[in-house]
Design a protein around this motif. Sequence first.
Motif, PDB file in Angstrom:
ATOM      1  N   GLN A  24       0.715  -1.174  -0.115  1.00 13.78           N
ATOM      2  CA  GLN A  24       0.184   0.141  -0.079  1.00 13.78           C
ATOM      3  C   GLN A  24       0.624   1.227   0.140  1.00 13.78           C
ATOM      4  O   GLN A  24       0.739   2.231  -0.682  1.00 13.78           O
ATOM      5  N   LEU A  25       2.008   1.084   0.760  1.00 11.37           N
ATOM      6  CA  LEU A  25       2.931   2.297   0.721  1.00 11.37           C
ATOM      7  C   LEU A  25       3.647   2.818  -0.679  1.00 11.37           C
ATOM      8  O   LEU A  25       3.682   3.784  -0.766  1.00 11.37           O
ATOM      9  N   GLY A  26       4.052   1.590  -1.164  1.00 13.62           N
ATOM     10  CA  GLY A  26       4.888   1.798  -2.481  1.00 13.62           C
ATOM     11  C   GLY A  26       6.383   1.848  -2.020  1.00 13.62           C
ATOM     12  O   GLY A  26       6.531   1.379  -0.999  1.00 13.62           O
ATOM     13  N   ASP A  27       7.051   2.361  -2.932  1.00 13.27           N
ATOM     14  CA  ASP A  27       8.564   2.425  -2.638  1.00 13.27           C
ATOM     15  C   ASP A  27       8.872   3.108  -1.354  1.00 13.27           C
ATOM     16  O   ASP A  27       8.731   4.322  -1.233  1.00 13.27           O
ATOM     17  N   VAL A  28       9.431   2.315  -0.283  1.00 14.81           N
ATOM     18  CA  VAL A  28       9.903   2.984   0.950  1.00 14.81           C
ATOM     19  C   VAL A  28      11.258   3.721   0.827  1.00 14.81           C
ATOM     20  O   VAL A  28      12.145   3.083   0.119  1.00 14.81           O
ATOM     21  N   VAL A  29      11.327   5.123   1.280  1.00 20.23           N
ATOM     22  CA  VAL A  29      12.496   5.934   0.760  1.00 20.23           C
ATOM     23  C   VAL A  29      13.337   6.358   2.200  1.00 20.23           C
ATOM     24  O   VAL A  29      14.337   6.946   2.092  1.00 20.23           O
TER      25      VAL A  29
END
Length: 124
Positions: free
Chosen positions: A30-35
């Motif tokens: 759900q978050l997508g790519d964690v940065v």
Amino acid sequence: MTIKFTNDHEWARQENDLIVVGITDFAQQQLGDVVYVELPDLERKLEQGEEAAIIESVKAAAELKSPISGVVTEVNETLTDTPETINDDPDAGGWIYKMRPSDRSELDGLMDQAAYESLIGSLE
């Protein structure tokens, strides 16, 4: 090895006397790519449901709430340089912190795997 889940998509896994905490595969999708991951301070006392860490992705920032009460004993320093580990391996290498629980019975109030899968099914 018992693993429990929260309504907020955190997991808590018992390892000896400690509880290891992370976010679920569903949450990282759900978050997508964690940065970026803001880790909790060592020796910090957390209450169940209290914000413990912040996870930022290309889409959003999310609070990780402590699944149970206790004291932070270790943080996953790997996430400082490679936060995407949460996307690649949320159930193992992407753990966020370990804690010494103050009330182990709080784990009993969390969901087991079947209940969590049912929750996810109701969201999809």
